[in-house]
Enzyme design. Structure first.
Site, PDB file in Angstrom:
ATOM      1  N   GLU A   1       0.812  -1.218   0.000  1.00 14.48           N
ATOM      2  CA  GLU A   1       0.000   0.000   0.000  1.00 14.48           C
ATOM      3  C   GLU A   1       0.848   1.272   0.000  1.00 14.48           C
ATOM      4  O   GLU A   1       0.533   2.234  -0.704  1.00 14.48           O
ATOM      5  CB  GLU A   1      -0.917   0.005   1.230  1.00 14.48           C
ATOM      6  N   ASP A   2       1.937   1.286   0.791  1.00 11.28           N
ATOM      7  CA  ASP A   2       2.653   2.536   1.041  1.00 11.28           C
ATOM      8  C   ASP A   2       4.031   2.638   0.394  1.00 11.28           C
ATOM      9  O   ASP A   2       4.709   3.652   0.556  1.00 11.28           O
ATOM     10  CB  ASP A   2       2.813   2.733   2.557  1.00 11.28           C
TER      11      ASP A   2
END
Length: 705
Positions: free
Chosen positions: A76-77
């Protein structure tokens, strides 16, 4: 931040066979991917995944779960991808990381409809691999422990989501310690004044009575030593939020709360647990109604323990929980006990239930169903406490607190629930809305032909019962709507000189994007679809593509510009009927239906007759028509009549009873309608209702025009 070697050491303590090299590689990979990223507090971001992994070591989880925790934010990051994680750490870990990522992206506190859909996705992900939610819960726990660095509005949103969703979910999965900590951390954000007040009162109480926990623990140990029972005894004050909830539920002040202290006795064997119970009840007075044996009747999440409340030292009520070491592990870890390791192998705890059973049952029960219904029942399932009742044969039925005989009937079998007409509890006939209590014997009384009532939805508490009742009501309504829709479609087709054939209906359904002709008729009958739209779909040349709205102030043609008019009260003509006007000096024109008996008195006055007709187009529903309705004198019938009329988009402007008998009532209902088609729809809907003995249009020849 915990060093990689310290983390490996934590895992090695319970799993000597751990793959230290793979954990080390995951640690280094996560550190590299998150390099340069910081949390709101300014600390390096990677400290968060490491802290989540450390929380999971407390539950003695496997290497895959620990590595997933270290990598759970990489997809996600960071620039990391599913393919890269799969290549480096294997497909199993890639699937787990991807699952946690999808859960993180679900907005569980959005609008109700979106929340319902996302809740289903949450449970579907859990059903594939429960370790996904274990990592997510640990993730939420660490975020709540460090929530102070967020903006106040974001703190409040996260705390509410934790209180409403994650804490109950942890409790339903048996992870009571996590539920209590999540609730208390959220409580600290949502109501800091109340929490601080409870803590201050605890401090005051300790000053007044001394260390109560130490004294009572010593008392219990002394009694057990006297009987030669080996056991560990622990005491604690209950969490502030737990106390606050009891104060609210019981509407008591803090000073009136009794069992604010809890004690646990961990025994060597199950037999010792019952011996301990006997010792405690001999030494202290048991509080009636506060004894629960979850060893002989375990909770569905595997929880086993004996609970009793006694009047302890100085008359203070204290709760005592008694269980074996293995039972305690399940009580603390919940479903995580199913995945926990000891000495390098999966721990074989006989009390750990299959964690997927509840989730799979829940998702299968509502497979393909309504998202909102799924959300409602998931929340019901998460918040339950339980009671245990017996069938006449002695079989145990496990139900949530507040369950009724109807819930009991559906727990046995859907067929029993659908045909339930009454119940006996401990041999005595009781209303179906009676709330059942622990240990009661329940006998369900059934009758052939009985169908669930709509009012049952508000009586039952189990998701299973609610789902079965709604399905039965939908099926029953569908049959009625299909019959009604068929009649409305027939009239609409005949109005345009066409036949309502199965082929025509199938073609219309396909044109309108509806699955089949039965669904088409059901939608017409339930007023979701107007029969005119079916005609438009098949024969656009017969119906104007853009139907003009008729001005309700001037709906007829044939009047002079300055002539006023009104509808005759005796026949109440509506658009679609042939009409004629009769002039009255100083009163304008009164409009009659062409077949109105009142016109007979004007046959020798042709000069007063005015040729009129309704304007073509869509008329407003402002034409009041009286209906003569005879209904059964039963509870809820009048409400259903009003609902049926409302379903046809008609307004009731007046209603009065004209005859009352023990078994039937006759009433006049004034309904505002558009035209004859609208009138026919209302009449057909009422005729289809079994509680309506007779319905007809009411015309009063004695009423003045």
């Amino acid at each position: 931040m915990i060093d990689v070697e310290d983390l490996i050491s934590l895992v090695h303590n319970y799993n000597p066979r751990t793959n230290a090299a793979l954990i080390r590689e995951a640690y280094d990979y996560g550190l590299k991917m998150h390099e340069g990223q910081t949390r709101q507090s300014g600390e390096p971001y990677f400290m968060h995944p490491v802290a989540v992994a450390a929380i999971l070591t407390e539950q003695r989880l496997d290497d895959a779960s620990i590595i997933t925790a270290l990598l759970h934010d990489t997809i996600e990051d960071t620039k990391s991808t599913y393919g890269e994680i799969s290549a480096r750490f294997g497909e199993e870990i890639a699937e787990l990381v991807d699952g946690v990522t999808k859960l993180t992206n679900l907005q569980l506190t959005t609008s109700e409809s979106k929340q319902s859909e996302n809740f289903r996705k949450l449970f579907m992900a859990m059903s594939k691999d429960l370790r996904v939610i274990l990592v997510k819960l640990a993730d939420r726990l660490h975020n709540m422990r460090t929530i102070k660095s967020l903006r106040p509005e974001k703190q409040a949103r996260k705390a509410r989501e934790t209180m409403d969703i994650y804490a109950p979910l942890a409790g339903r999965m048996g992870m009571q310690w996590m539920r209590e900590e999540l609730e208390d951390l959220a409580f600290k954000v949502l109501n800091p004044e109340a929490r601080a007040s409870i803590i201050r009162r605890f401090i005051t109480l300790q000053k007044e009575s001394g260390d109560v926990i130490h004294k009572i623990t010593a008392d219990i140990r002394a009694e057990l030593d006297r009987e030669g029972i080996e056991a560990d005894v622990f005491g604690r004050a209950k969490k502030p939020y737990s106390i606050w909830r009891k104060m609210k539920e019981k509407e008591l002040a803090f000073s009136r709360l009794s069992d604010i202290y809890g004690f646990r006795v961990i025994t060597r064997t199950e037999a010792d647990s019952y011996r301990v119970l006997g010792v405690i009840h001999q030494r202290w007075r048991a509080v009636p109604g506060r004894f629960k044996d979850y060893i002989s009747q375990p909770k569905s999440n595997g929880y086993r323990s004996i609970h009793t409340t006694v009047s302890g030292r100085d008359g203070k009520r204290v709760e005592v929980q008694i269980r074996t070491r293995q039972m305690h592990e399940v009580a603390e870890a919940g479903v995580a006990a199913h995945w926990s390791y000891r000495d390098g192998v999966r721990a074989q705890n006989p009390f750990a239930v299959d964690p997927a059973r509840w989730i799979t049952t829940l998702t299968e029960r509502f497979e393909g169903g309504d998202h909102d219904e799924f959300l409602e029942n998931v929340k019901l399932e998460m918040y339950v406490d339980q009671v245990f009742c017996f069938t006449p044969k002695g079989d145990v039925v496990q139900l949530p607190k507040g369950a009724t005989p109807i819930d009991f009937a559906y727990a046995i079998h859907t067929r029993i629930g659908n045909s339930c007409v009454g119940a006996k509890v401990d041999g005595i006939r009781v209303p179906l809305w009676t709330r059942l209590k622990n240990g009661q014997s329940v006998e369900v009384i059934t009758a052939a032909g009985q169908r669930p009532q709509a009012t049952w939805i508000d009586i039952v508490v189990t998701g299973r019962a609610k789902a079965a009742i709604r399905k039965s009501l939908r099926d029953e309504d569908r049959e009625r709507f299909v019959k009604l829709g068929a009649e409305l479609a027939r009239v609409a087709f005949e109005h345009h000189g066409r036949k309502c054939t199965d082929k025509a209906l199938r073609t219309a359904a396909k044109t309108l994007g509806i699955s089949d002709e039965t669904e088409l008729l059901a939608r017409i009958g339930s007023a979701e679809l107007v029969a005119r739209e079916v005609i438009e779909a098949l024969y656009p040349e017969l119906v104007s593509a853009q139907i003009e709205e008729v001005d309700a102030r001037r709906p007829v043609a044939g009047l002079a510009a300055d002539q006023s008019f009104r509808r005759a009260a005796c026949c109440q003509p509506v658009p679609g009927e042939r009409i004629v006007g009769i002039t009255y000096r100083g009163q304008g024109v009164v409009i009659h239906a062409i077949d109105c008996p009142a016109l007979a008195e004007f046959e020798d006055q042709p000069g007063r007759w005015v040729d009129l007709h309704w304007l073509s187009g869509r008329h407003a529903p402002v034409h009041t028509v009286s209906l003569n309705v005879t209904i059964a004198n039963d509870a809820g019938v009048l409400g259903r009549i009003c609902t049926l009329i409302g379903e046809q988009k008609a307004n009731i402007s007046d209603l009065h009873f004209v005859d009352r008998k023990p078994d039937f009532y006759r009433l006049i209902v004034e309904v505002d309608l558009r035209d004859t088609e609208h009138l026919h729809a209302v009449l057909t809907a009422l005729e289809a209702e079994s509680a309506v003995a007779h319905v007809e249009r009411h015309r009063d020849i004695n009423r003045k025009p």
